[in-house]
Write a protein that holds these residues in place. Sequence first.
Motif, PDB file in Angstrom:
ATOM      1  N   VAL A 174      -8.234  42.319  -4.971  1.00 40.01           N
ATOM      2  CA  VAL A 174      -9.066  43.881  -5.503  1.00 40.01           C
ATOM      3  C   VAL A 174      -9.190  43.819  -7.193  1.00 40.01           C
ATOM      4  CG1 VAL A 174      -8.800  46.123  -5.212  1.00 40.01           C
ATOM      5  CG2 VAL A 174      -7.982  44.696  -3.397  1.00 40.01           C
ATOM      6  N   MET A 175     -10.263  43.927  -7.359  1.00 34.07           N
ATOM      7  CA  MET A 175     -10.518  43.967  -8.755  1.00 34.07           C
ATOM      8  C   MET A 175     -11.345  45.180  -9.212  1.00 34.07           C
ATOM      9  SD  MET A 175     -12.574  40.323  -8.190  1.00 34.07           S
ATOM     10  CE  MET A 175     -12.841  40.676  -6.457  1.00 34.07           C
ATOM     11  N   GLY A 176     -10.767  45.688 -10.383  1.00 34.75           N
ATOM     12  CA  GLY A 176     -10.902  46.871 -11.043  1.00 34.75           C
ATOM     13  C   GLY A 176     -12.251  46.722 -11.949  1.00 34.75           C
ATOM     14  N   TYR A 177     -12.570  45.476 -12.728  1.00 38.07           N
ATOM     15  CA  TYR A 177     -13.760  45.190 -13.482  1.00 38.07           C
ATOM     16  C   TYR A 177     -14.031  43.893 -13.290  1.00 38.07           C
ATOM     17  CZ  TYR A 177     -16.752  44.825 -17.523  1.00 38.07           C
ATOM     18  OH  TYR A 177     -17.699  44.554 -18.394  1.00 38.07           O
ATOM     19  N   PRO A 178     -14.569  43.393 -12.063  1.00 33.18           N
ATOM     20  CA  PRO A 178     -14.886  42.202 -11.560  1.00 33.18           C
ATOM     21  C   PRO A 178     -15.919  41.214 -12.550  1.00 33.18           C
ATOM     22  CG  PRO A 178     -16.146  43.506  -9.987  1.00 33.18           C
ATOM     23  CD  PRO A 178     -15.151  44.190 -11.017  1.00 33.18           C
ATOM     24  N   ARG A 179     -16.575  42.018 -13.200  1.00 34.33           N
ATOM     25  CA  ARG A 179     -17.457  41.293 -14.296  1.00 34.33           C
ATOM     26  C   ARG A 179     -16.754  40.720 -15.601  1.00 34.33           C
ATOM     27  NH1 ARG A 179     -21.839  45.949 -15.208  1.00 34.33           N
ATOM     28  NH2 ARG A 179     -20.367  47.240 -14.214  1.00 34.33           N
ATOM     29  N   GLY A 180     -15.436  41.168 -15.625  1.00 31.85           N
ATOM     30  CA  GLY A 180     -14.521  40.505 -16.636  1.00 31.85           C
ATOM     31  C   GLY A 180     -13.772  39.449 -16.092  1.00 31.85           C
ATOM     32  N   SER A 203     -21.245  40.912 -10.156  1.00 30.00           N
ATOM     33  CA  SER A 203     -21.701  41.954 -11.218  1.00 30.00           C
ATOM     34  C   SER A 203     -21.622  43.354 -10.576  1.00 30.00           C
ATOM     35  CB  SER A 203     -23.056  41.546 -11.592  1.00 30.00           C
ATOM     36  OG  SER A 203     -23.839  41.547 -10.584  1.00 30.00           O
ATOM     37  N   LEU A 204     -21.106  43.583  -9.442  1.00 20.21           N
ATOM     38  CA  LEU A 204     -21.092  45.058  -8.981  1.00 20.21           C
ATOM     39  C   LEU A 204     -20.246  45.775  -9.791  1.00 20.21           C
ATOM     40  CD1 LEU A 204     -20.493  44.156  -5.142  1.00 20.21           C
ATOM     41  CD2 LEU A 204     -22.846  44.986  -6.232  1.00 20.21           C
ATOM     42  N   GLY A 207     -17.566  49.018 -10.555  1.00 23.27           N
ATOM     43  CA  GLY A 207     -16.625  49.807  -9.718  1.00 23.27           C
ATOM     44  C   GLY A 207     -15.587  48.674  -9.149  1.00 23.27           C
ATOM     45  N   VAL A 208     -14.594  49.150  -8.460  1.00 18.44           N
ATOM     46  CA  VAL A 208     -13.792  48.421  -7.502  1.00 18.44           C
ATOM     47  C   VAL A 208     -14.329  47.376  -6.515  1.00 18.44           C
ATOM     48  CG1 VAL A 208     -11.584  48.379  -6.319  1.00 18.44           C
ATOM     49  CG2 VAL A 208     -11.879  50.080  -7.838  1.00 18.44           C
ATOM     50  N   VAL A 209     -14.068  46.235  -6.539  1.00 17.22           N
ATOM     51  CA  VAL A 209     -14.369  45.208  -5.477  1.00 17.22           C
ATOM     52  C   VAL A 209     -13.355  44.489  -4.757  1.00 17.22           C
ATOM     53  CG1 VAL A 209     -15.662  43.102  -5.296  1.00 17.22           C
ATOM     54  CG2 VAL A 209     -16.543  45.121  -6.932  1.00 17.22           C
ATOM     55  N   GLU A 210     -13.518  44.306  -3.641  1.00 20.72           N
ATOM     56  CA  GLU A 210     -12.661  43.384  -2.730  1.00 20.72           C
ATOM     57  C   GLU A 210     -13.065  42.310  -2.146  1.00 20.72           C
ATOM     58  OE1 GLU A 210     -10.370  44.204   1.527  1.00 20.72           O
ATOM     59  OE2 GLU A 210      -9.719  45.731  -0.152  1.00 20.72           O
ATOM     60  N   ARG A 211     -12.624  41.160  -2.221  1.00 21.66           N
ATOM     61  CA  ARG A 211     -12.964  40.081  -1.877  1.00 21.66           C
ATOM     62  C   ARG A 211     -11.829  39.225  -1.086  1.00 21.66           C
ATOM     63  NH1 ARG A 211     -17.203  41.864  -2.809  1.00 21.66           N
ATOM     64  NH2 ARG A 211     -18.992  40.911  -3.525  1.00 21.66           N
ATOM     65  N   THR A 212     -12.184  38.624   0.085  1.00 23.22           N
ATOM     66  CA  THR A 212     -11.201  37.765   0.728  1.00 23.22           C
ATOM     67  C   THR A 212     -11.450  36.439   0.758  1.00 23.22           C
ATOM     68  OG1 THR A 212     -10.541  39.469   2.325  1.00 23.22           O
ATOM     69  CG2 THR A 212      -9.858  37.364   2.963  1.00 23.22           C
ATOM     70  N   PHE A 213     -10.606  35.412   0.232  1.00 21.53           N
ATOM     71  CA  PHE A 213     -10.738  33.844   0.111  1.00 21.53           C
ATOM     72  C   PHE A 213      -9.952  33.235   1.340  1.00 21.53           C
ATOM     73  CE2 PHE A 213     -11.737  36.143  -3.913  1.00 21.53           C
ATOM     74  CZ  PHE A 213     -12.864  35.543  -4.477  1.00 21.53           C
ATOM     75  N   GLY A 214     -10.335  32.459   1.875  1.00 20.51           N
ATOM     76  CA  GLY A 214      -9.838  31.770   2.815  1.00 20.51           C
ATOM     77  C   GLY A 214      -8.794  30.555   2.248  1.00 20.51           C
ATOM     78  N   PRO A 215      -7.757  30.149   2.717  1.00 16.76           N
ATOM     79  CA  PRO A 215      -7.123  28.980   2.319  1.00 16.76           C
ATOM     80  C   PRO A 215      -8.041  27.667   2.213  1.00 16.76           C
ATOM     81  CG  PRO A 215      -6.581  29.411   4.504  1.00 16.76           C
ATOM     82  CD  PRO A 215      -7.442  30.372   4.175  1.00 16.76           C
ATOM     83  N   ALA A 216      -7.377  26.729   1.483  1.00 17.27           N
ATOM     84  CA  ALA A 216      -7.962  25.283   1.027  1.00 17.27           C
ATOM     85  C   ALA A 216      -9.370  25.117   1.765  1.00 17.27           C
ATOM     86  CB  ALA A 216      -7.073  24.423   1.319  1.00 17.27           C
ATOM     87  N   HIS A 217     -10.534  25.248   0.771  1.00 15.24           N
ATOM     88  CA  HIS A 217     -11.818  24.737   1.176  1.00 15.24           C
ATOM     89  C   HIS A 217     -12.325  25.537   2.123  1.00 15.24           C
ATOM     90  CE1 HIS A 217     -10.636  21.424  -1.355  1.00 15.24           C
ATOM     91  NE2 HIS A 217     -10.031  21.135  -0.625  1.00 15.24           N
TER      92      HIS A 217
END
Length: 75
Positions: free
Chosen positions: A37-43, A57-58, A60-70
């Motif tokens: 969860v990022m408060g200023y993802p452009r940074g 470049s959105l 406000g607060v942005v949430e992303r989920t990243f899977g494990p290895a590759h």
Amino acid sequence: DKCWLEVKEAGGRVLYSGTLDKGEKRSFESDKSLTVVMGYPRGLDIIHNGTKLPVISLPGVVERTFGPAHNNPKK
């Protein structure tokens, strides 16, 4: 610019919660998916499994989920 950041593993364990200053680097490794969860993802420059991802470049607060290895990030 500063960016507030929270990183959690699948299952809810918080790996990091705080503010990153411009130029500060953090690295997170897990065999589980990570939700960021990022408060200023452009940074942020995000590198996932060795690949630099496009800047989010959105506003406000942005949430992303990243899977494990590759695995690719999920929106």
